[in-house]
Design a protein around this motif. Structure first.
Motif, PDB file in Angstrom:
ATOM      1  N   TRP A 163     -10.048  18.104  19.235  1.00  9.24           N
ATOM      2  CA  TRP A 163      -9.392  17.147  18.353  1.00  9.24           C
ATOM      3  C   TRP A 163      -7.925  17.183  18.732  1.00  9.24           C
ATOM      4  N   VAL A 220     -15.004  15.075  15.349  1.00  7.65           N
ATOM      5  CA  VAL A 220     -14.740  14.661  13.970  1.00  7.65           C
ATOM      6  C   VAL A 220     -15.506  15.548  12.993  1.00  7.65           C
ATOM      7  N   GLU A 277     -17.598  12.309  18.964  1.00  9.29           N
ATOM      8  CA  GLU A 277     -18.214  12.289  17.631  1.00  9.29           C
ATOM      9  C   GLU A 277     -18.272  13.707  17.045  1.00  9.29           C
TER      10      GLU A 277
END
Length: 402
Positions: free
Chosen positions: A94, A128, A125
């Motif tokens: 991230w 997150v 994906e």
């Protein structure tokens, strides 16, 4: 649907799309979720799924390829010794923060560019979903490290509070005995980044801690890896030494050529509130392991003898200047090292000529000749108890300063 369930679904979908086995690990390569097998499983995957732990050797092998610094997919080569096929590895991030790794078995290196893009898309994906879970894990890790730090504090109130908090977290069960082992990095030619160093120390100590679930905690504190263990029955010195050696090997596998490590073991203590004493001793033992090559990188406080006292002196004091001048003269005159060895053995044997001669496999006449030479070079009467003590401590200092 929980984050963990969403991650499982994500990995299953990716595996079906690729027709390959997939796992998602955390930054320390502990399994988060795994897909079903696709006929390509190897020994490491089977172990990871069944035991939820691939083992320190495999962790070290993977991290040793620098995957924690990767920003795009890369291949980890097969390793027959570990029973491990080649894998595509994608670091899940991230922004710049590493959250985990997607690992896809690719034994014949046949993955297409489109398949690799599927892995990257799944990684976005996963990032997150992992972010929220990572925050919770980091919070627990920080709580445990704060508890262990408090337990090792010199302040009684902090130690008492830490014991209560450890009880609340259920991290370490109370038992009669407690031991502390510390491991420290010894930098190599290439420096180790602080984040990688902390990760290596945490992986090594937490890996051993998981092997004694409920009776151990492994953390990274102040540039050291700390293994806190409780015992119902006291472990033998050989077991503690072997564990310390295992810690060093675990660190070596992670940092690779960037450096090595040393380990120190404190004395076995009674009760968690005495862990701070064991920690202090373990730190001194690690310092001995660092400064005295003959210890082989591992030292137990119980075996240090006078070294423990001398190693409590600050580094700037531990120089040749502290070694008694008579011993310096003997060292300089003793090109073979035989006289120093004879003196050490003589003092270790309580100045018993028969015991010294036997230990050195010498005729007593030869021993007496060497002792006379020692007295000539040092100018010290070996019948003087205080002079013998000075020389004995000086020999230990020579071990430290070289």
């Amino acid at each position: 649907m929980s984050e963990r369930e969403s991650l499982q679904r994500l990995v299953d979908t990716l595996a079906e799309k690729l027709g390959r086995s997939v796992v998602l690990d955390d930054p320390e390569l502990k399994l988060i979720v795994a897909s079903r097998h696709f006929g390509d499983a190897d020994d490491q995957r089977v172990r990871a799924v069944l035991q939820r732990d691939v083992g320190v050797p495999a962790i070290g092998y993977i991290l040793g390829h620098g995957v924690a610094r990767w920003t795009s997919p890369g291949v980890i080569p097969a390793n027959a010794e570990l029973g491990m096929k080649s894998r595509l590895c994608y670091p899940v991030r991230w922004q710049a923060q590493l959250l985990g790794f997607l690992l896809v078995i690719d034994d014949d290196l046949s993955m297409t560019a489109a398949q690799k893009q599927n892995v990257v898309d799944a990684g976005h994906e996963a990032a997150v979903l992992l972010l929220g879970e990572q925050l919770g894990q980091d919070l627990l890790r920080r709580e445990v490290e704060a508890c262990v730090s408090g337990l090792l504090s010199a302040e009684p109130m902090r130690r008492d509070a830490a014991v209560r908090e450890l009880d609340r977290l259920g991290v370490v069960r109370r038992s009669t005995h407690v031991s502390i082992t510390v491991v420290e990095l010894v930098p190599g030619h290439e420096p180790v980044e602080s984040t990688e160093a902390a990760s290596a120390l945490r992986i090594a100590t937490s890996g051993l801690a998981r092997a004694r679930s409920g009776y151990a905690a492994g953390v990274a504190l102040g540039g050291r890896g700390v293994l806190l263990q409780t015992w119902d029955t006291p472990p033998g010195e050989d077991r503690l030494r072997d564990q310390a050696a295992d810690l060093r090997e675990a660190v070596r596998r992670v940092v690779g050529d960037h450096g090595g490590s040393v380990a120190g073991v404190g004395r076995l203590r009674t009760g968690l509130t005495a862990a701070h004493r064991a920690y202090d001793e373990a730190c001194v033992a690690a310092r001995a392991a660092r400064r005295v090559p003959s210890l082989g990188g591992v030292a137990l406080a119980d075996e240090l003898g006078p070294l423990e006292l001398l190693l409590r002196l600050p580094d700037h004091e531990l120089t040749d200047a502290l070694v008694p001048e008579p011993l310096i003269r003997l060292r300089d005159a003793d090109s073979t090292g035989r006289l120093l060895t004879t003196l050490r053995t003589y003092l270790d044997e309580g100045c018993s000529a028969p015991a010294t001669a036997e230990a050195l496999h010498l005729h007593r006449t030869s021993l007496y000749y060497r002792l006379e030479r020692i007295q000539e070079h040092t100018g010290i009467d070996l019948n003087d108890g205080r002079a013998r003590l000075l020389l004995h401590l000086g020999l230990y200092l020579l071990d430290i300063v070289g």
